[in-house]
Design a protein around this motif. Structure first.
Motif, PDB file in Angstrom:
ATOM      1  N   PHE A  17      16.968  65.279  40.397  1.00  0.00           N
ATOM      2  CA  PHE A  17      18.044  64.338  40.714  1.00  0.00           C
ATOM      3  C   PHE A  17      18.005  63.115  39.788  1.00  0.00           C
ATOM      4  O   PHE A  17      19.049  62.550  39.459  1.00  0.00           O
ATOM      5  N   GLN A  18      16.810  62.733  39.352  1.00  0.00           N
ATOM      6  CA  GLN A  18      16.710  61.660  38.366  1.00  0.00           C
ATOM      7  C   GLN A  18      17.169  62.142  36.995  1.00  0.00           C
ATOM      8  O   GLN A  18      17.767  61.387  36.221  1.00  0.00           O
ATOM      9  N   VAL A  19      16.900  63.405  36.700  1.00  0.00           N
ATOM     10  CA  VAL A  19      17.334  63.971  35.419  1.00  0.00           C
ATOM     11  C   VAL A  19      18.854  63.932  35.307  1.00  0.00           C
ATOM     12  O   VAL A  19      19.422  63.441  34.320  1.00  0.00           O
ATOM     13  N   ILE A  20      19.544  64.432  36.332  1.00  0.00           N
ATOM     14  CA  ILE A  20      21.010  64.467  36.252  1.00  0.00           C
ATOM     15  C   ILE A  20      21.575  63.054  36.272  1.00  0.00           C
ATOM     16  O   ILE A  20      22.607  62.776  35.635  1.00  0.00           O
ATOM     17  N   ALA A  21      20.901  62.126  36.958  1.00  0.00           N
ATOM     18  CA  ALA A  21      21.372  60.741  36.990  1.00  0.00           C
ATOM     19  C   ALA A  21      21.332  60.113  35.594  1.00  0.00           C
ATOM     20  O   ALA A  21      22.216  59.328  35.235  1.00  0.00           O
ATOM     21  N   ALA A  22      20.320  60.470  34.809  1.00  0.00           N
ATOM     22  CA  ALA A  22      20.224  59.924  33.450  1.00  0.00           C
ATOM     23  C   ALA A  22      21.396  60.395  32.594  1.00  0.00           C
ATOM     24  O   ALA A  22      21.970  59.615  31.821  1.00  0.00           O
ATOM     25  N   TYR A  23      21.752  61.648  32.730  1.00  0.00           N
ATOM     26  CA  TYR A  23      22.926  62.146  31.995  1.00  0.00           C
ATOM     27  C   TYR A  23      24.207  61.492  32.514  1.00  0.00           C
ATOM     28  O   TYR A  23      25.068  61.081  31.729  1.00  0.00           O
ATOM     29  N   ARG A  24      24.313  61.391  33.829  1.00  0.00           N
ATOM     30  CA  ARG A  24      25.509  60.761  34.409  1.00  0.00           C
ATOM     31  C   ARG A  24      25.700  59.354  33.885  1.00  0.00           C
ATOM     32  O   ARG A  24      26.818  58.965  33.499  1.00  0.00           O
ATOM     33  N   ASP A  25      24.633  58.585  33.846  1.00  0.00           N
ATOM     34  CA  ASP A  25      24.740  57.186  33.435  1.00  0.00           C
ATOM     35  C   ASP A  25      25.160  57.047  31.974  1.00  0.00           C
ATOM     36  O   ASP A  25      25.686  55.999  31.576  1.00  0.00           O
ATOM     37  N   ALA A  26      24.924  58.094  31.177  1.00  0.00           N
ATOM     38  CA  ALA A  26      25.293  58.041  29.761  1.00  0.00           C
ATOM     39  C   ALA A  26      26.751  58.416  29.522  1.00  0.00           C
ATOM     40  O   ALA A  26      27.265  58.217  28.417  1.00  0.00           O
ATOM     41  N   LEU A  27      27.414  58.925  30.552  1.00  0.00           N
ATOM     42  CA  LEU A  27      28.781  59.420  30.396  1.00  0.00           C
ATOM     43  C   LEU A  27      29.815  58.341  30.677  1.00  0.00           C
ATOM     44  O   LEU A  27      29.627  57.478  31.546  1.00  0.00           O
ATOM     45  N   ALA A  28      30.930  58.425  29.969  1.00  0.00           N
ATOM     46  CA  ALA A  28      32.045  57.507  30.200  1.00  0.00           C
ATOM     47  C   ALA A  28      32.793  57.901  31.471  1.00  0.00           C
ATOM     48  O   ALA A  28      32.787  59.074  31.869  1.00  0.00           O
ATOM     49  N   PRO A  29      33.438  56.934  32.137  1.00  0.00           N
ATOM     50  CA  PRO A  29      34.306  57.285  33.270  1.00  0.00           C
ATOM     51  C   PRO A  29      35.339  58.327  32.846  1.00  0.00           C
ATOM     52  O   PRO A  29      35.819  58.311  31.708  1.00  0.00           O
ATOM     53  N   GLY A  30      35.643  59.214  33.766  1.00  0.00           N
ATOM     54  CA  GLY A  30      36.564  60.299  33.451  1.00  0.00           C
ATOM     55  C   GLY A  30      35.860  61.551  32.968  1.00  0.00           C
ATOM     56  O   GLY A  30      36.478  62.606  32.826  1.00  0.00           O
ATOM     57  N   SER A  31      34.552  61.434  32.704  1.00  0.00           N
ATOM     58  CA  SER A  31      33.763  62.620  32.377  1.00  0.00           C
ATOM     59  C   SER A  31      33.650  63.514  33.610  1.00  0.00           C
ATOM     60  O   SER A  31      33.857  63.066  34.746  1.00  0.00           O
ATOM     61  N   HIS A  32      33.335  64.766  33.382  1.00  0.00           N
ATOM     62  CA  HIS A  32      33.206  65.721  34.477  1.00  0.00           C
ATOM     63  C   HIS A  32      31.858  66.432  34.401  1.00  0.00           C
ATOM     64  O   HIS A  32      31.292  66.599  33.317  1.00  0.00           O
ATOM     65  N   LEU A  33      31.379  66.861  35.552  1.00  0.00           N
ATOM     66  CA  LEU A  33      30.155  67.637  35.676  1.00  0.00           C
ATOM     67  C   LEU A  33      30.472  68.958  36.356  1.00  0.00           C
ATOM     68  O   LEU A  33      31.101  68.976  37.421  1.00  0.00           O
TER      69      LEU A  33
ATOM     70  N   PHE B 294      30.198  59.310  23.141  1.00  0.00           N
ATOM     71  CA  PHE B 294      29.888  59.007  24.538  1.00  0.00           C
ATOM     72  C   PHE B 294      30.731  57.864  25.091  1.00  0.00           C
ATOM     73  O   PHE B 294      30.607  57.529  26.273  1.00  0.00           O
ATOM     74  N   ASP B 295      31.586  57.284  24.280  1.00  0.00           N
ATOM     75  CA  ASP B 295      32.543  56.305  24.784  1.00  0.00           C
ATOM     76  C   ASP B 295      33.792  56.982  25.331  1.00  0.00           C
ATOM     77  O   ASP B 295      34.649  56.319  25.924  1.00  0.00           O
ATOM     78  N   GLN B 296      33.895  58.291  25.117  1.00  0.00           N
ATOM     79  CA  GLN B 296      35.015  59.074  25.610  1.00  0.00           C
ATOM     80  C   GLN B 296      34.520  60.102  26.629  1.00  0.00           C
ATOM     81  O   GLN B 296      33.340  60.469  26.621  1.00  0.00           O
ATOM     82  N   PRO B 297      35.403  60.570  27.521  1.00  0.00           N
ATOM     83  CA  PRO B 297      34.969  61.539  28.541  1.00  0.00           C
ATOM     84  C   PRO B 297      34.364  62.802  27.933  1.00  0.00           C
ATOM     85  O   PRO B 297      34.818  63.302  26.901  1.00  0.00           O
ATOM     86  N   ILE B 298      33.335  63.294  28.582  1.00  0.00           N
ATOM     87  CA  ILE B 298      32.611  64.495  28.180  1.00  0.00           C
ATOM     88  C   ILE B 298      32.557  65.449  29.368  1.00  0.00           C
ATOM     89  O   ILE B 298      32.425  65.022  30.521  1.00  0.00           O
ATOM     90  N   GLY B 299      32.636  66.735  29.085  1.00  0.00           N
ATOM     91  CA  GLY B 299      32.403  67.746  30.106  1.00  0.00           C
ATOM     92  C   GLY B 299      30.939  68.149  30.066  1.00  0.00           C
ATOM     93  O   GLY B 299      30.477  68.773  29.096  1.00  0.00           O
ATOM     94  N   LEU B 300      30.177  67.764  31.086  1.00  0.00           N
ATOM     95  CA  LEU B 300      28.751  68.075  31.161  1.00  0.00           C
ATOM     96  C   LEU B 300      28.590  69.364  31.961  1.00  0.00           C
ATOM     97  O   LEU B 300      28.958  69.422  33.137  1.00  0.00           O
ATOM     98  N   LEU B 301      28.034  70.380  31.331  1.00  0.00           N
ATOM     99  CA  LEU B 301      27.878  71.685  31.967  1.00  0.00           C
ATOM    100  C   LEU B 301      26.411  71.917  32.285  1.00  0.00           C
ATOM    101  O   LEU B 301      25.552  71.796  31.406  1.00  0.00           O
ATOM    102  N   ALA B 302      26.131  72.240  33.544  1.00  0.00           N
ATOM    103  CA  ALA B 302      24.759  72.534  33.971  1.00  0.00           C
ATOM    104  C   ALA B 302      24.808  73.775  34.858  1.00  0.00           C
ATOM    105  O   ALA B 302      24.592  73.710  36.070  1.00  0.00           O
ATOM    106  N   LEU B 303      25.112  74.899  34.236  1.00  0.00           N
ATOM    107  CA  LEU B 303      25.262  76.143  34.973  1.00  0.00           C
ATOM    108  C   LEU B 303      23.944  76.908  34.985  1.00  0.00           C
ATOM    109  O   LEU B 303      23.279  77.029  33.944  1.00  0.00           O
ATOM    110  N   THR B 304      23.574  77.397  36.146  1.00  0.00           N
ATOM    111  CA  THR B 304      22.299  78.106  36.359  1.00  0.00           C
ATOM    112  C   THR B 304      21.145  77.381  35.677  1.00  0.00           C
ATOM    113  O   THR B 304      20.311  77.991  35.020  1.00  0.00           O
ATOM    114  N   LEU B 305      21.106  76.085  35.855  1.00  0.00           N
ATOM    115  CA  LEU B 305      20.073  75.264  35.212  1.00  0.00           C
ATOM    116  C   LEU B 305      19.126  74.638  36.216  1.00  0.00           C
ATOM    117  O   LEU B 305      17.907  74.821  36.138  1.00  0.00           O
TER     118      LEU B 305
END
Length: 268
Positions: free
Chosen positions: A171-187, A149-160
């Motif tokens: 919106f709080q759920v996705i924010a928790a995942y976002r906050d755990a991701l390193a800069p440069g990660s993608h959603l 999690f110190d490196q960029p991650i591709g977070l996939l949330a398709l049809t979820l």
């Protein structure tokens, strides 16, 4: 009824699930009569439902390949569903076999079949957990042991997220995942919407009420809120067939009936 050898103990075959309905719509074999019955009712309401599923699968491929072109070499796939041809690790490993892919789902058939598919496949894992409890995913030794999690991650949330009701605070759920991701990660997100199903949306929602997964369509503005803290990449949040189509088949024939918006964004 003969019990299929892939059916995990304790699964209620009479209670349809979205994962197994999706599997059936994509031509998979890991579904029950109850799932097929609901799928057939959905198709009766809107014959374009199978097209919606197919377009989503095509978007998954394009999104994964795009993220890999941006240097992403690890993925966290939330609500990953039942593996069919063209899963994340299959797409990613064709580009770089060292890419790490962690799947998360709470549907027993999805997890059991994933375990079978991933047995002996390096750089992959499947976690059985409710993605609306982010700490169960983010604190899991299985996930932390695979992804950095110190490196960029591709977070996939398709049809979820259209299966997550307002009271579960999506919106709080996705924010928790976002906050755990390193800069440069993608959603990457795809999400059902009434905006793109014309008059059939209520029928689809009502039909899904007979399953264990109700559907909560959201507007484009609401879905955009899932990307808070991320910068949408071109072409932004669009009907799913219009997100960087590679072929005319990807693009579909009528984006106004796509049923879902899709977008990819980069964490600032």
């Amino acid at each position: 009824m003969t019990t299929p050898d892939w059916m995990p103990p304790g699964v209620d075959a009479e209670l349809p699930s979205a994962a197994r309905i999706y599997d059936y719509l994509l031509g998979g074999a890991h579904n029950f009569a109850s799932d097929r019955a609901v799928a057939d009712r959905l198709l009766a309401v809107d014959p374009g439902v199978r097209r919606i599923a197919t377009l989503n699968r095509a978007f998954l491929r394009r999104a994964v390949l795009f993220l890999m072109s941006q240097g992403i070499r690890q993925f966290l796939d939330l609500g990953s569903g039942i593996p069919t041809v063209g899963n994340v690790h299959e797409i990613a490993h064709q580009v770089d076999p060292s890419t790490k892919v962690a799947y998360v789902d709470y549907e027993a058939v999805a997890v059991a079949h994933s375990e079978m598919i991933l047995a002996g496949v390096d750089n992959t894992a499947i976690l059985m957990a409710d993605v609306t409890e982010p700490h169960l995913v983010l604190d899991s030794p299985k996930i932390r042991g695979l992804l950095d999690f110190d490196q960029p991650i591709g977070l996939l949330a398709l049809t979820l997220f259209h299966y997550i009701p307002p009271q579960r605070k999506p919106f709080q759920v996705i924010a928790a995942y976002r906050d755990a991701l390193a800069p440069g990660s993608h959603l990457a997100v795809s999400h059902f919407t009434d905006d793109l199903v014309h008059s059939t949306g209520d029928g689809l929602v009502d039909t899904m009420k007979t399953t264990q997964n109700n559907v909560f369509p959201r507007s484009k503005d609401e879905i955009t809120q899932l990307f808070a803290g991320f910068d949408l990449v071109d072409p932004g949040l669009v009907p799913i067939s219009l997100w960087r189509p590679e072929t005319t088949m990807d693009g579909g024939d009528d984006p106004s009936r796509d049923g879902q918006y899709a977008g990819v964004a980069r964490k600032k």
